[in-house]
Enzyme design. Structure first.
Site, short mmCIF file in Angstrom:
data_model
loop_
_atom_site.label_atom_id
_atom_site.label_comp_id
_atom_site.label_asym_id
_atom_site.label_seq_id
_atom_site.Cartn_x
_atom_site.Cartn_y
_atom_site.Cartn_z
N ASP A 184 -18.74 -59.70 -69.85
CA ASP A 184 -20.12 -59.52 -70.33
C ASP A 184 -21.11 -60.28 -69.45
OD1 ASP A 184 -21.92 -60.08 -73.44
OD2 ASP A 184 -22.03 -58.48 -71.93
N LYS B 127 -21.70 -74.59 -79.88
CA LYS B 127 -21.55 -73.19 -80.28
C LYS B 127 -20.53 -73.18 -81.42
CE LYS B 127 -21.84 -69.87 -77.19
NZ LYS B 127 -22.80 -68.82 -77.57
#
Lengths: 277, 48, 254
Positions: A118, A16
């Site tokens: 989240d 990432k």
């Protein structure tokens, strides 16, 4: 990119890449802290939290530094898992086992002062052996900078009412998301599918009813009177396949008032899990 | 504290250290992080 | 947030991971060529003075020293770079522990502008990379409240004992012989030295003689003998540092 580790058959890693705005004071404080916390959590190698194997610092300009985070990767997330589950759906005992793992991972994050913020089926990973791993936590500040640069649509369906109302937030926001995910595991479709913040709140109140004035958070943009009064719906109408104990736990996740919402730590001792081997 | 700082030498050291770290990361993951491309023949079989 | 955690789970977590943030090796023996122990003492004393001058959080200095020792254990460094390295470690520790961190400009000022802000920012990335971004190191300060909470101490004396213990922790950070000790050991030794130094152990039977050492050792699962020797080392370090400062005062007066 993702890769299979040829020396360790079952292991996958994924990259990432995040871009960090380096200011005149160098690396932003939030970046240093968020990555530091993830690296500290890494020391515990918790089975229900995705591993962060490395942070590679590359290619800097005066204004920007690119970091590449090397995470443990699991090919399947809960969304795919639920879609692929053959009729009549995921067996209740499997749901119970997954929920217990999910709560163990979340309790670990919360006991290290990390709020996920989240949680949703897309960042709950499911290994081929049925092991649950929480992903994409603790980088909220880094990602929010990224979000500002990309058109990633952030789903609202798992957002707690106090976040939708832009009130304060803390660990209870994650337990609201767990409640939505718990129901979805039985329904195999999301519980509250709002199209905007206000619509999302409306969908929530259709189910849990419009909260009383004393439960309504202080100093928020939306007044309680903005929503037409409506009684709570019987929860069994929404999750007919869930047993009585499951429904009582679900209602404790979906408590509107964050201070009355059950914690991950307490949920692990709920009677719903008593018969889990 | 320990005599004058040699800024040229510092610059050279800096370049060396950063290069060292990038090399170590590339070798460890058989991935070129600066061009963001996989490197062949390593332990990791990269796919997009 | 009431759900954050009960103390015991936090204390156990800290004890579980504290060793992972220790320097890889006692680097003066086999690793560093150009840097000597007296240079580490000079640069750490300078770092302590900057923190005191700038009234920084107590944790910033020991955390910065943790970064310095971990970096020197893995990167051979020339003495001309040591003060820059000390400044970078202060810069990073201040960012981790404070909401208004030390600025690059101010740190350069404290080096008499022998380094530039750009050099500081460049080397910040090197230190982050070499420490693998593992910056949330456990320091002795993380244990102080847990220890004080479990000792039968008069409430009105807690802040004085805490202050003395914090001073001992800073003193230990300036002396390399403590660099390889687990932070919990330094914390218990510092609290023990503070309680005995203030003669609190005489006032409270439960803290008399070995009772205090046994109580402290139980809180952080430490060996009583190790703890006692660490406390004696701290008291010895205090005496020698007081003597040095008196001698320095006399030299200044002469």
């Amino acid at each position: 990119y993702k890769a299979r580790d040829l020396n360790n058959g079952g292991r996958f890693v994924a990259l990432k890449r995040v871009r960090v705005q380096t200011e005149e004071e160098g690396m932003p404080l939030s970046t240093i802290r968020e990555v530091a916390v993830l690296r500290q959590l890494e020391s515990f190698e918790h089975p229900n939290v995705v591993r962060l194997f490395d942070v590679c610092t590359v290619s800097r300009t005066d204004r920007e530094t690119k970091l590449t985070l090397v995470f443990e990767h699991v090919d399947q997330d809960l969304t795919t898992y639920l879609e692929k589950a053959p009729d009549p759906g995921v067996p209740p005992e499997t749901i119970k086992d997954m929920m217990y793992q999910l709560l163990q991972g979340l309790d670990f994050l919360h006991s290290h002062r990390v709020v996920h913020r989240d949680l949703k089926p897309q960042n709950i990973l499911v290994t081929s052996g049925g092991q649950i791993k929480l992903a994409d936590f603790g980088l909220a500040r880094i990602y929010s900078f990224q979000m500002a640069l990309t058109s990633v649509v952030v789903t609202l369906w798992y957002r707690a009412p106090e976040v939708l109302l832009q009130s304060s937030y803390a660990t209870p926001v994650d337990l609201w998301s767990v409640g939505c995910i718990f129901a979805e595991m039985f329904r195999r479709r999301p519980l509250f599918q709002g199209k905007s913040d206000v619509d999302q709140l409306g969908k929530i109140f259709d189910v849990v009813g419009v909260p009383s004035l004393e439960d309504w958070p202080q100093n928020v943009g939306l007044p309680q009177t903005a929503f037409a009064p409506r009684p709570p719906k019987p929860i069994e109408d929404l999750v007919p396949d869930m047993d009585e104990l499951g429904r009582s736990l679900l209602l404790q996740f979906l408590s509107f008032n964050p201070s009355r919402r059950i914690s991950a730590y307490a949920a692990l001792s709920h009677p719903y899990f008593l018969d889990l081997d | 504290l320990f005599g004058p700082v040699n800024h040229e030498e510092l610059k050279k050291d800096l370049k060396g250290r950063l290069h060292e770290m990038e090399e170590a990361a590339s070798a460890k993951w058989n991935f070129d992080f600066s061009s963001h491309k996989p490197l062949p023949n390593g332990r990791y079989n990269w796919k997009t | 947030d009431p759900n954050i955690f009960s103390d015991d789970r936090v204390l156990q977590s800290l004890l579980t991971i504290e060793d992972r943030f220790l320097p890889q090796c006692p680097y003066f023996k086999h690793f560093q060529q150009d840097i000597k122990p007296f240079m580490r003492r000079m640069v750490s004393t300078w770092m302590l003075e900057v923190c005191e001058e700038e009234s920084r959080e107590e944790e910033v200095f020991p955390l910065a020293i943790n970064y310095l020792d971990r970096y020197l254990a893995v990167v051979q460094t020339k003495k001309g770079c040591l003060q820059l390295l000390g400044a970078v470690c202060l810069f990073l520790a201040s960012k981790l522990k404070e909401s208004r961190p030390l600025t690059a400009e101010k740190l350069c000022l404290y080096t008499d502008n022998s380094i530039t802000s750009q050099e500081l920012l460049d080397w910040e990335l090197v230190v982050l990379g070499k420490l693998k971004w593992n910056m949330a190191a456990v320091t002795p300060h993380d244990f102080i409240e847990h220890i004080l909470y479990k000792l039968p101490l008069p409430k009105d004396k807690l802040s004085l004992i805490r202050k003395h213990a914090q001073t001992f922790i800073a003193l230990c950070a300036t002396d390399f012989s403590f660099a390889m000790y687990p932070p919990s050991m330094i914390a218990t030794g510092s609290v023990g030295a503070a309680v005995c130094g203030l003669q609190m152990d005489r006032a409270e039977r439960a803290l008399h003689g070995d009772n205090l050492s046994e109580l402290l050792a139980k809180i952080t699962n430490t060996e009583v003998d190790c703890l006692k020797s660490c406390q004696e080392q701290i008291e010895q370090l205090l005496r020698s540092s007081l003597r040095e400062s008196q001698e320095r005062q006399q030299r200044l007066q002469q």
